[in-house]
Design a protein around this motif. Structure first.
Motif, PDB file in Angstrom:
ATOM      1  N   ARG A 166       0.842  -1.183   0.000  1.00 16.41           N
ATOM      2  CA  ARG A 166       0.000   0.000   0.000  1.00 16.41           C
ATOM      3  C   ARG A 166       0.880   1.237   0.000  1.00 16.41           C
ATOM      4  O   ARG A 166       2.042   1.177   0.398  1.00 16.41           O
ATOM      5  CB  ARG A 166      -0.977  -0.020   1.179  1.00 16.41           C
ATOM      6  N   ARG A 183     -13.375   7.251  -2.811  1.00 10.18           N
ATOM      7  CA  ARG A 183     -13.765   5.890  -3.210  1.00 10.18           C
ATOM      8  C   ARG A 183     -12.874   5.382  -4.332  1.00 10.18           C
ATOM      9  O   ARG A 183     -12.330   6.163  -5.109  1.00 10.18           O
ATOM     10  CB  ARG A 183     -15.212   5.888  -3.699  1.00 10.18           C
ATOM     11  N   ALA A 184     -12.792   4.062  -4.427  1.00 11.56           N
ATOM     12  CA  ALA A 184     -12.014   3.423  -5.493  1.00 11.56           C
ATOM     13  C   ALA A 184     -12.666   3.681  -6.843  1.00 11.56           C
ATOM     14  O   ALA A 184     -13.858   3.984  -6.919  1.00 11.56           O
ATOM     15  CB  ALA A 184     -11.939   1.922  -5.230  1.00 11.56           C
ATOM     16  N   ARG A 185     -11.877   3.560  -7.909  1.00 11.74           N
ATOM     17  CA  ARG A 185     -12.436   3.575  -9.260  1.00 11.74           C
ATOM     18  C   ARG A 185     -12.636   2.115  -9.673  1.00 11.74           C
ATOM     19  O   ARG A 185     -11.697   1.304  -9.566  1.00 11.74           O
ATOM     20  CB  ARG A 185     -11.510   4.294 -10.233  1.00 11.74           C
ATOM     21  N   SER A 186     -13.806   1.796 -10.141  1.00 12.48           N
ATOM     22  CA  SER A 186     -14.121   0.385 -10.411  1.00 12.48           C
ATOM     23  C   SER A 186     -13.257  -0.202 -11.515  1.00 12.48           C
ATOM     24  O   SER A 186     -12.917  -1.385 -11.482  1.00 12.48           O
ATOM     25  CB  SER A 186     -15.605   0.218 -10.745  1.00 12.48           C
ATOM     26  N   ALA A 210     -10.044  -1.267 -10.026  1.00 14.75           N
ATOM     27  CA  ALA A 210     -10.275  -2.415  -9.140  1.00 14.75           C
ATOM     28  C   ALA A 210     -10.444  -3.695  -9.964  1.00 14.75           C
ATOM     29  O   ALA A 210      -9.851  -4.734  -9.652  1.00 14.75           O
ATOM     30  CB  ALA A 210     -11.514  -2.164  -8.284  1.00 14.75           C
ATOM     31  N   THR A 230      -7.283  -0.769  -5.203  1.00 13.92           N
ATOM     32  CA  THR A 230      -8.401  -0.239  -4.426  1.00 13.92           C
ATOM     33  C   THR A 230      -7.843   0.580  -3.261  1.00 13.92           C
ATOM     34  O   THR A 230      -6.664   0.930  -3.248  1.00 13.92           O
ATOM     35  CB  THR A 230      -9.347  -1.388  -4.007  1.00 13.92           C
ATOM     36  N   LEU A 231      -8.700   0.917  -2.300  1.00 12.99           N
ATOM     37  CA  LEU A 231      -8.249   1.752  -1.183  1.00 12.99           C
ATOM     38  C   LEU A 231      -8.053   0.886   0.057  1.00 12.99           C
ATOM     39  O   LEU A 231      -8.927   0.087   0.394  1.00 12.99           O
ATOM     40  CB  LEU A 231      -9.285   2.844  -0.885  1.00 12.99           C
ATOM     41  N   LEU A 267      -3.693   3.829  -1.516  1.00  7.84           N
ATOM     42  CA  LEU A 267      -3.953   2.750  -2.481  1.00  7.84           C
ATOM     43  C   LEU A 267      -3.357   1.440  -1.980  1.00  7.84           C
ATOM     44  O   LEU A 267      -2.326   1.427  -1.315  1.00  7.84           O
ATOM     45  CB  LEU A 267      -3.318   3.078  -3.843  1.00  7.84           C
ATOM     46  N   ASN A 288      -2.631  -2.645  -3.619  1.00  6.09           N
ATOM     47  CA  ASN A 288      -2.669  -3.495  -4.810  1.00  6.09           C
ATOM     48  C   ASN A 288      -3.111  -4.900  -4.403  1.00  6.09           C
ATOM     49  O   ASN A 288      -2.332  -5.661  -3.827  1.00  6.09           O
ATOM     50  CB  ASN A 288      -1.263  -3.522  -5.439  1.00  6.09           C
ATOM     51  N   ALA A 306      -8.564   7.711  -7.939  1.00  4.45           N
ATOM     52  CA  ALA A 306      -9.708   7.510  -7.030  1.00  4.45           C
ATOM     53  C   ALA A 306     -10.731   8.588  -7.363  1.00  4.45           C
ATOM     54  O   ALA A 306     -10.491   9.442  -8.230  1.00  4.45           O
ATOM     55  CB  ALA A 306      -9.255   7.625  -5.576  1.00  4.45           C
TER      56      ALA A 306
END
Ligand SMILES: O=c1ccn([C@H]2C[C@H](O)[C@@H](COP(=O)(O)OP(=O)(O)OP(=O)(O)O)O2)c(=O)[nH]1
Ligand SMILES: [Mg+2]
Length: 143
Positions: free
Chosen positions: A41, A61-64, A67, A73-74, A93, A95, A110
């Motif tokens: 992270r 929020r995460a971007r889909s 993801a 993601t976060l 972030l 991974n 994000a």
């Protein structure tokens, strides 16, 4: 709603990309590209500071797409930006994919959504009102 923003990044102000977008995408503002290995992270600066009106928060929020394609993601699920925070907005972030992921400056990493929330006054009691559900939860109605 109007909102004051200080942008210390070389990128344009983040903006809604379509008429109905709930979130504005945030850009990574970093000097050099960064490598995020699986399960690592990292804290990514955005170069922006905002002043949120009282009674609102911003959610990171995460971007889909990231993801789904890369497992990016976060680490904090949804980031909470308090209305009294004046520091730089940063993105945590993680991974969750199986490949190394490279973050370049200017990448949209994000998104930020503004939400109205309620504050509560907690009133301590000895017993709560009764309901049909009671303490049932965590799948007690079946899966
Ligand atoms: O993804 C995030 C989450 C938080 N913050 C900033 C804004 C927020 O107002 C502040 C505190 O966040 P939070 O309350 O989630 O963290 P904490 O660990 O409880 O820190 P603190 O003790 O400072 O409240 O950090 C970010 O920039 N990005
Ligand atoms: Mg806190």
């Amino acid at each position: 709603m109007k909102l004051e923003i200080v942008n210390k990044s070389p990128f344009p102000l983040p903006n809604y990309l379509t008429e109905g977008s709930a979130g504005i995408d945030l850009y990574a503002n970093i000097d050099e590209s960064m490598l995020l290995k699986p399960l690592e992270r990292i804290l990514i600066p955005t170069g922006i500071h905002i002043s949120i009106p009282t009674g609102y928060e911003a959610q990171i929020r995460a971007r889909s797409g990231l993801a789904l394609k890369y497992g990016i993601t976060l680490a904090n699920g949804i980031g909470t930006i308090d209305s009294d925070y004046r520091g730089e907005i940063k993105i945590i972030l993680i991974n969750l994919g199986q490949e190394d992921f490279i973050i370049n400056s200017g990448d949209r990493i994000a998104q930020m959504v503004f939400i109205k929330y309620e504050k509560v006054t907690l009133i301590e009691v000895n017993k709560l009102d009764e309901t049909k559900r009671g303490s049932g939860g965590f799948g007690h109605t079946g899966i």
